[in-house]
Motif scaffolding. Structure first.
Motif, PDB file in Angstrom:
ATOM      1  N   TRP A 115       0.847  -1.195   0.000  1.00 33.57           N
ATOM      2  CA  TRP A 115       0.000   0.000   0.000  1.00 33.57           C
ATOM      3  C   TRP A 115       0.881   1.243   0.000  1.00 33.57           C
ATOM      4  CZ3 TRP A 115       1.446  -2.741   4.215  1.00 33.57           C
ATOM      5  CH2 TRP A 115       1.972  -2.034   5.290  1.00 33.57           C
ATOM      6  N   GLN A 116       0.245   2.409  -0.136  1.00 36.85           N
ATOM      7  CA  GLN A 116       1.019   3.654  -0.108  1.00 36.85           C
ATOM      8  C   GLN A 116       0.568   4.568   1.030  1.00 36.85           C
ATOM      9  OE1 GLN A 116       1.139   4.431  -4.572  1.00 36.85           O
ATOM     10  NE2 GLN A 116       3.281   4.500  -3.988  1.00 36.85           N
ATOM     11  N   THR A 117      -0.518   5.330   0.857  1.00 34.10           N
ATOM     12  CA  THR A 117      -0.880   6.252   1.939  1.00 34.10           C
ATOM     13  C   THR A 117      -1.860   5.630   2.935  1.00 34.10           C
ATOM     14  OG1 THR A 117      -2.459   7.187   0.386  1.00 34.10           O
ATOM     15  CG2 THR A 117      -0.427   8.411   0.706  1.00 34.10           C
ATOM     16  N   ASP A 118      -2.617   4.645   2.467  1.00 37.11           N
ATOM     17  CA  ASP A 118      -3.659   4.065   3.306  1.00 37.11           C
ATOM     18  C   ASP A 118      -3.576   2.537   3.222  1.00 37.11           C
ATOM     19  OD1 ASP A 118      -6.003   3.266   4.512  1.00 37.11           O
ATOM     20  OD2 ASP A 118      -7.322   4.572   3.320  1.00 37.11           O
ATOM     21  N   ARG A 119      -3.319   1.922   4.344  1.00 36.15           N
ATOM     22  CA  ARG A 119      -3.230   0.458   4.438  1.00 36.15           C
ATOM     23  C   ARG A 119      -4.468  -0.254   3.901  1.00 36.15           C
ATOM     24  NH1 ARG A 119       0.207  -2.577   8.399  1.00 36.15           N
ATOM     25  NH2 ARG A 119       1.537  -0.928   9.157  1.00 36.15           N
ATOM     26  N   GLU A 120      -5.603   0.423   4.018  1.00 30.24           N
ATOM     27  CA  GLU A 120      -6.868  -0.162   3.575  1.00 30.24           C
ATOM     28  C   GLU A 120      -7.012  -0.135   2.046  1.00 30.24           C
ATOM     29  OE1 GLU A 120      -8.978  -1.694   5.819  1.00 30.24           O
ATOM     30  OE2 GLU A 120      -7.250  -1.250   7.102  1.00 30.24           O
ATOM     31  N   LYS A 121      -6.195   0.696   1.406  1.00 28.04           N
ATOM     32  CA  LYS A 121      -6.252   0.795  -0.054  1.00 28.04           C
ATOM     33  C   LYS A 121      -5.014   0.138  -0.654  1.00 28.04           C
ATOM     34  CE  LYS A 121      -9.315   4.718  -0.359  1.00 28.04           C
ATOM     35  NZ  LYS A 121      -9.459   6.165  -0.472  1.00 28.04           N
ATOM     36  N   ALA A 122      -5.094  -1.178  -0.817  1.00 31.02           N
ATOM     37  CA  ALA A 122      -3.935  -1.939  -1.269  1.00 31.02           C
ATOM     38  C   ALA A 122      -3.607  -1.629  -2.727  1.00 31.02           C
ATOM     39  CB  ALA A 122      -4.204  -3.417  -1.098  1.00 31.02           C
ATOM     40  N   VAL A 123      -2.327  -1.567  -3.024  1.00 27.06           N
ATOM     41  CA  VAL A 123      -1.847  -1.427  -4.408  1.00 27.06           C
ATOM     42  C   VAL A 123      -1.829  -2.810  -5.060  1.00 27.06           C
ATOM     43  CG1 VAL A 123       0.223  -0.885  -5.774  1.00 27.06           C
ATOM     44  CG2 VAL A 123      -0.545   0.694  -3.988  1.00 27.06           C
ATOM     45  N   ALA A 124      -1.395  -3.810  -4.299  1.00 28.49           N
ATOM     46  CA  ALA A 124      -1.374  -5.184  -4.818  1.00 28.49           C
ATOM     47  C   ALA A 124      -1.392  -6.166  -3.657  1.00 28.49           C
ATOM     48  CB  ALA A 124      -0.131  -5.408  -5.671  1.00 28.49           C
ATOM     49  N   GLU A 125      -1.861  -7.374  -3.953  1.00 33.11           N
ATOM     50  CA  GLU A 125      -1.816  -8.459  -2.980  1.00 33.11           C
ATOM     51  C   GLU A 125      -1.180  -9.656  -3.657  1.00 33.11           C
ATOM     52  OE1 GLU A 125      -6.016  -7.359  -0.712  1.00 33.11           O
ATOM     53  OE2 GLU A 125      -5.575  -9.446  -1.221  1.00 33.11           O
ATOM     54  N   GLY A 126      -0.416 -10.413  -2.921  1.00 35.23           N
ATOM     55  CA  GLY A 126       0.246 -11.554  -3.540  1.00 35.23           C
ATOM     56  C   GLY A 126       0.312 -12.764  -2.633  1.00 35.23           C
ATOM     57  N   LEU A 127       0.426 -13.929  -3.261  1.00 38.72           N
ATOM     58  CA  LEU A 127       0.640 -15.190  -2.544  1.00 38.72           C
ATOM     59  C   LEU A 127       1.921 -15.808  -3.082  1.00 38.72           C
ATOM     60  CD1 LEU A 127      -2.943 -16.739  -2.637  1.00 38.72           C
ATOM     61  CD2 LEU A 127      -1.746 -15.857  -0.617  1.00 38.72           C
ATOM     62  N   TYR A 128       2.803 -16.176  -2.172  1.00 33.77           N
ATOM     63  CA  TYR A 128       4.112 -16.696  -2.569  1.00 33.77           C
ATOM     64  C   TYR A 128       4.386 -18.017  -1.873  1.00 33.77           C
ATOM     65  CZ  TYR A 128       5.147 -12.098  -4.570  1.00 33.77           C
ATOM     66  OH  TYR A 128       5.121 -10.964  -5.339  1.00 33.77           O
ATOM     67  N   HIS A 129       4.968 -18.976  -2.609  1.00 34.65           N
ATOM     68  CA  HIS A 129       5.415 -20.233  -2.009  1.00 34.65           C
ATOM     69  C   HIS A 129       6.935 -20.292  -2.032  1.00 34.65           C
ATOM     70  CE1 HIS A 129       1.263 -21.617  -3.071  1.00 34.65           C
ATOM     71  NE2 HIS A 129       1.375 -21.985  -1.816  1.00 34.65           N
ATOM     72  N   PHE A 130       7.500 -20.837  -0.971  1.00 35.02           N
ATOM     73  CA  PHE A 130       8.955 -20.984  -0.893  1.00 35.02           C
ATOM     74  C   PHE A 130       9.307 -22.429  -0.550  1.00 35.02           C
ATOM     75  CE2 PHE A 130       8.185 -16.515  -0.206  1.00 35.02           C
ATOM     76  CZ  PHE A 130       9.230 -15.895  -0.882  1.00 35.02           C
ATOM     77  N   LEU A 131      10.426 -22.856  -1.083  1.00 34.06           N
ATOM     78  CA  LEU A 131      10.947 -24.195  -0.796  1.00 34.06           C
ATOM     79  C   LEU A 131      11.981 -24.058   0.325  1.00 34.06           C
ATOM     80  CD1 LEU A 131      10.754 -27.130  -1.898  1.00 34.06           C
ATOM     81  CD2 LEU A 131      12.751 -26.590  -3.301  1.00 34.06           C
ATOM     82  N   LEU A 132      11.804 -24.832   1.389  1.00 36.83           N
ATOM     83  CA  LEU A 132      12.687 -24.656   2.541  1.00 36.83           C
ATOM     84  C   LEU A 132      13.814 -25.681   2.588  1.00 36.83           C
ATOM     85  CD1 LEU A 132       9.891 -23.980   5.192  1.00 36.83           C
ATOM     86  CD2 LEU A 132      11.119 -22.321   3.802  1.00 36.83           C
ATOM     87  N   VAL A 133      13.769 -26.643   1.672  1.00 34.24           N
ATOM     88  CA  VAL A 133      14.814 -27.687   1.700  1.00 34.24           C
ATOM     89  C   VAL A 133      15.801 -27.516   0.552  1.00 34.24           C
ATOM     90  CG1 VAL A 133      13.507 -29.407   2.948  1.00 34.24           C
ATOM     91  CG2 VAL A 133      13.253 -29.242   0.450  1.00 34.24           C
TER      92      VAL A 133
END
Lengths: 133, 160
Positions: A115-133
């Motif tokens: 977000w930029q000025t307001d947390r409630e007004k998101a610029v983008a949302e994302g889901l990320y997966h990571f490999l831990l091994v």
């Protein structure tokens, strides 16, 4: 791990220096970061919006820190991502908050919001997966 | 290739090369092939985009940025009368560690367009290793149709 040591780690990564962001807060499940606007991060040169790929990169970087802030060599290994672009990222600072939704033995799932000025007004949302091994 | 298409190609190439600032300029992208079937773009190796101290491993994010950029190009080429577009959503799979100092090649195309939306897919590999894709992505874009194009705004100096 404290914010200061996390930022020392961030500054070791060439691409993180290119993005030019700092970790602002950190706990076992979250990381929050602030990125400074720069001409090289622009996607639309007429409107001077952040490049969508830069927003995704910043979210990936923040997510990787949430997963593994004390990485030794390289940040956490990403598997894949999905990003929903909600508003243009305009000239000015951009904030990201990553939440570790699940951390197992092999995989981590992280959701990130920017977000930029307001947390409630998101610029983008994302889901990320990571490999831990 | 029809004359109109050819003219459009020149316009697009001009647009990319005329960018005075921004990530696409910084990535030093070179258009290698352009047709309504798809586009092929080269990104020269840049150590700034790496995550490791040796600077041989690219960050995934730069591949995502590359796909996003090239999808935009593919749409401008494939779709008539687009003035602007915005990425709606993007999905990227990182298929292998991107460890090399070779140039990166991307191929992308628009596989479906409607009045409001374009759907894209693309692949990324290191030059000479097309069989070992390092990333694959899909995206959708919201299109704004009209006569005033981003090219005009850029090539007529508004952007510089």
């Amino acid at each position: 791990m404290d914010v200061l040591s996390a930022n020392a780690n961030v500054s070791r990564v060439p691409f993180f220096r290119f993005l030019n962001f700092e970790i602002r807060s950190l706990d076992s499940l979250h990381a929050e970061a602030e990125m400074t606007f720069d001409e090289r991060l622009i996607g639309n040169p007429v409107m001077e919006y952040y490049h969508g790929g830069i927003i995704a990169s910043f979210m990936e970087a923040t997510a990787a820190i949430a997963v593994h802030p004390d990485f030794a060599d390289v940040p956490a290994k990403p598997i894949n991502l999905t990003v929903d672009y909600l508003r243009p990222g305009v000239k000015g600072p951009l904030y990201a908050r990553a939440k570790l939704t699940r951390k197992g033995k092999r995989m981590a799932s992280v959701s990130v919001i920017t977000w930029q000025t307001d947390r409630e007004k998101a610029v983008a949302e994302g889901l990320y997966h990571f490999l831990l091994v | 290739m029809s004359d109109i298409t050819k003219k459009k190609m020149e316009q697009i190439a001009q647009m990319w090369n005329a960018r005075g600032k921004g990530l696409i300029k910084h990535m030093a992208l070179q258009i290698e092939e352009v047709s309504t079937e798809g586009v092929r773009v080269r990104m020269p190796f840049n150590p700034e985009f790496c995550v490791d101290a040796d600077q041989t491993l690219l960050h995934g994010g730069i591949l995502t940025a590359l796909l996003d950029s090239v999808f935009g190009l593919a749409n401008f080429v494939a779709i008539e009368g687009v003035s602007t577009m915005a990425t709606l959503d993007l999905r990227v799979d990182y298929l292998r560690p991107a460890r090399s100092r070779a140039d990166v090649i991307v191929r992308a195309h628009c596989f479906r367009e409607t009045r409001h939306i374009a759907f894209n897919s693309g692949s990324v590999w290191f030059e000479g290793h097309e069989a070992a894709e390092i990333a694959r992505g899909t995206a959708s874009f919201a299109l704004t149709r009209g006569n005033t194009s981003l090219f005009d705004a850029m090539t007529k100096g508004k952007a510089s």
